[in-house]
Design a protein around this motif. Structure first.
Motif, PDB file in Angstrom:
ATOM      1  N   UNK A  54       3.260   6.063  -5.468  1.00  0.00           N
ATOM      2  CA  UNK A  54       3.090   6.204  -6.910  1.00  0.00           C
ATOM      3  C   UNK A  54       1.901   7.114  -7.248  1.00  0.00           C
ATOM      4  N   UNK A  55       1.211   7.580  -6.205  1.00  0.00           N
ATOM      5  CA  UNK A  55       0.076   8.498  -6.361  1.00  0.00           C
ATOM      6  C   UNK A  55      -1.032   7.916  -7.244  1.00  0.00           C
ATOM      7  N   UNK A  56      -1.308   6.650  -7.016  1.00  0.00           N
ATOM      8  CA  UNK A  56      -2.418   5.999  -7.711  1.00  0.00           C
ATOM      9  C   UNK A  56      -3.718   6.525  -7.087  1.00  0.00           C
ATOM     10  N   UNK A 114      -0.757  -2.971  -8.412  1.00  0.00           N
ATOM     11  CA  UNK A 114       0.678  -3.237  -8.469  1.00  0.00           C
ATOM     12  C   UNK A 114       1.192  -3.178  -9.905  1.00  0.00           C
ATOM     13  N   UNK A 115       0.349  -3.471 -10.869  1.00  0.00           N
ATOM     14  CA  UNK A 115       0.746  -3.416 -12.284  1.00  0.00           C
ATOM     15  C   UNK A 115       0.600  -2.000 -12.814  1.00  0.00           C
ATOM     16  N   UNK A 116      -0.390  -1.284 -12.304  1.00  0.00           N
ATOM     17  CA  UNK A 116      -0.616   0.093 -12.735  1.00  0.00           C
ATOM     18  C   UNK A 116       0.561   0.993 -12.382  1.00  0.00           C
ATOM     19  N   UNK A 150       0.813  -1.208   0.000  1.00  0.00           N
ATOM     20  CA  UNK A 150       0.000   0.000   0.000  1.00  0.00           C
ATOM     21  C   UNK A 150       0.851   1.264   0.000  1.00  0.00           C
ATOM     22  N   UNK A 151       2.018   1.195   0.624  1.00  0.00           N
ATOM     23  CA  UNK A 151       2.890   2.371   0.638  1.00  0.00           C
ATOM     24  C   UNK A 151       3.410   2.665  -0.768  1.00  0.00           C
ATOM     25  N   UNK A 205      -7.454   6.832  -5.635  1.00  0.00           N
ATOM     26  CA  UNK A 205      -8.226   5.844  -4.881  1.00  0.00           C
ATOM     27  C   UNK A 205      -9.131   5.021  -5.780  1.00  0.00           C
ATOM     28  N   UNK A 206      -9.711   5.633  -6.796  1.00  0.00           N
ATOM     29  CA  UNK A 206     -10.622   4.914  -7.683  1.00  0.00           C
ATOM     30  C   UNK A 206      -9.927   3.792  -8.450  1.00  0.00           C
ATOM     31  N   UNK A 207      -8.610   3.858  -8.595  1.00  0.00           N
ATOM     32  CA  UNK A 207      -7.860   2.862  -9.354  1.00  0.00           C
ATOM     33  C   UNK A 207      -7.140   1.866  -8.456  1.00  0.00           C
ATOM     34  N   UNK A 208      -7.308   1.979  -7.151  1.00  0.00           N
ATOM     35  CA  UNK A 208      -6.631   1.074  -6.219  1.00  0.00           C
ATOM     36  C   UNK A 208      -7.461  -0.184  -6.040  1.00  0.00           C
ATOM     37  N   UNK A 209      -7.088  -1.207  -6.792  1.00  0.00           N
ATOM     38  CA  UNK A 209      -7.778  -2.480  -6.718  1.00  0.00           C
ATOM     39  C   UNK A 209      -6.747  -3.595  -6.723  1.00  0.00           C
TER      40      UNK A 209
END
Length: 90
Positions: free
Chosen positions: A26-28, A38-40, A20-21, A30-34
Protein backbone atom coordinates in the motif's frame (compact mmCIF):
# COMPACT_ATOMS: atom_id res chain seq x y z
CA UNK A 1 -13.54 12.84 36.50
CA UNK A 2 -10.60 10.86 35.24
CA UNK A 3 -10.55 7.17 34.65
CA UNK A 4 -10.77 5.30 31.40
CA UNK A 5 -14.28 6.07 30.22
CA UNK A 6 -13.38 6.03 26.54
CA UNK A 7 -15.70 3.91 24.39
CA UNK A 8 -13.74 2.02 21.74
CA UNK A 9 -15.36 1.75 18.34
CA UNK A 10 -15.05 -1.76 16.87
CA UNK A 11 -12.22 -1.87 14.35
CA UNK A 12 -10.28 1.00 15.89
CA UNK A 13 -8.07 -1.09 18.13
CA UNK A 14 -4.31 -0.73 17.62
CA UNK A 15 -2.70 -3.98 16.47
CA UNK A 16 0.89 -5.01 17.05
CA UNK A 17 0.64 -7.95 14.63
CA UNK A 18 0.17 -6.49 11.17
CA UNK A 19 0.51 -7.71 7.62
CA UNK A 20 3.78 -5.98 6.76
CA UNK A 21 3.57 -7.01 3.12
CA UNK A 22 0.14 -5.36 2.77
CA UNK A 23 1.53 -2.19 4.36
CA UNK A 24 4.48 -2.25 1.98
CA UNK A 25 2.22 -2.94 -1.02
CA UNK A 26 0.00 0.00 0.00
CA UNK A 27 3.14 2.18 0.00
CA UNK A 28 2.58 3.47 3.51
CA UNK A 29 5.57 5.72 4.36
CA UNK A 30 7.83 4.47 7.14
CA UNK A 31 6.91 7.42 9.35
CA UNK A 32 3.25 6.30 9.32
CA UNK A 33 3.88 2.60 9.97
CA UNK A 34 2.65 2.10 13.50
CA UNK A 35 -0.01 0.07 15.29
CA UNK A 36 -2.74 1.75 13.20
CA UNK A 37 -1.25 1.19 9.74
CA UNK A 38 -3.82 -1.50 8.98
CA UNK A 39 -6.54 1.18 9.10
CA UNK A 40 -4.50 3.71 7.14
CA UNK A 41 -4.45 1.31 4.17
CA UNK A 42 -8.25 1.49 3.85
CA UNK A 43 -8.34 5.24 4.52
CA UNK A 44 -5.77 6.00 1.82
CA UNK A 45 -7.58 3.74 -0.66
CA UNK A 46 -10.83 5.60 0.02
CA UNK A 47 -9.04 8.94 -0.36
CA UNK A 48 -7.58 7.96 -3.74
CA UNK A 49 -10.91 6.56 -4.96
CA UNK A 50 -12.71 9.82 -4.10
CA UNK A 51 -9.97 12.18 -5.31
CA UNK A 52 -9.33 13.32 -1.72
CA UNK A 53 -12.82 14.76 -1.37
CA UNK A 54 -13.02 16.06 2.23
CA UNK A 55 -16.71 15.06 2.46
CA UNK A 56 -15.91 11.41 1.78
CA UNK A 57 -14.10 8.83 3.88
CA UNK A 58 -15.26 10.44 7.13
CA UNK A 59 -15.92 7.08 8.79
CA UNK A 60 -12.52 5.69 7.80
CA UNK A 61 -10.80 8.86 9.01
CA UNK A 62 -12.67 8.71 12.33
CA UNK A 63 -11.68 5.08 12.84
CA UNK A 64 -8.03 5.88 12.05
CA UNK A 65 -7.93 8.91 14.37
CA UNK A 66 -9.58 6.90 17.16
CA UNK A 67 -7.02 4.15 16.68
CA UNK A 68 -4.21 6.69 17.03
CA UNK A 69 -5.85 8.03 20.20
CA UNK A 70 -6.21 4.50 21.61
CA UNK A 71 -2.54 3.82 20.83
CA UNK A 72 -1.64 7.03 22.69
CA UNK A 73 -3.68 5.91 25.71
CA UNK A 74 -1.88 2.56 25.67
CA UNK A 75 1.51 4.30 25.64
CA UNK A 76 0.49 6.56 28.53
CA UNK A 77 -0.75 3.60 30.56
CA UNK A 78 2.47 1.68 29.85
CA UNK A 79 4.50 4.66 31.05
CA UNK A 80 2.42 4.96 34.23
CA UNK A 81 2.95 1.25 34.95
CA UNK A 82 6.67 1.58 34.24
CA UNK A 83 6.92 4.54 36.62
CA UNK A 84 5.10 2.58 39.34
CA UNK A 85 7.48 -0.35 38.96
CA UNK A 86 10.51 1.92 38.93
CA UNK A 87 9.26 3.76 42.03
CA UNK A 88 8.65 0.50 43.90
CA UNK A 89 12.25 -0.59 43.19
CA UNK A 90 13.69 2.53 44.82
Amino acid sequence: MGGSHHHVTPGSEPKKDQNLQAIKDARIPLAWRDTCSHILIDLNKCRRDTWWNPNKCEHERHIYEECEYNAYLQRVEAKVQEDKIRKSMD
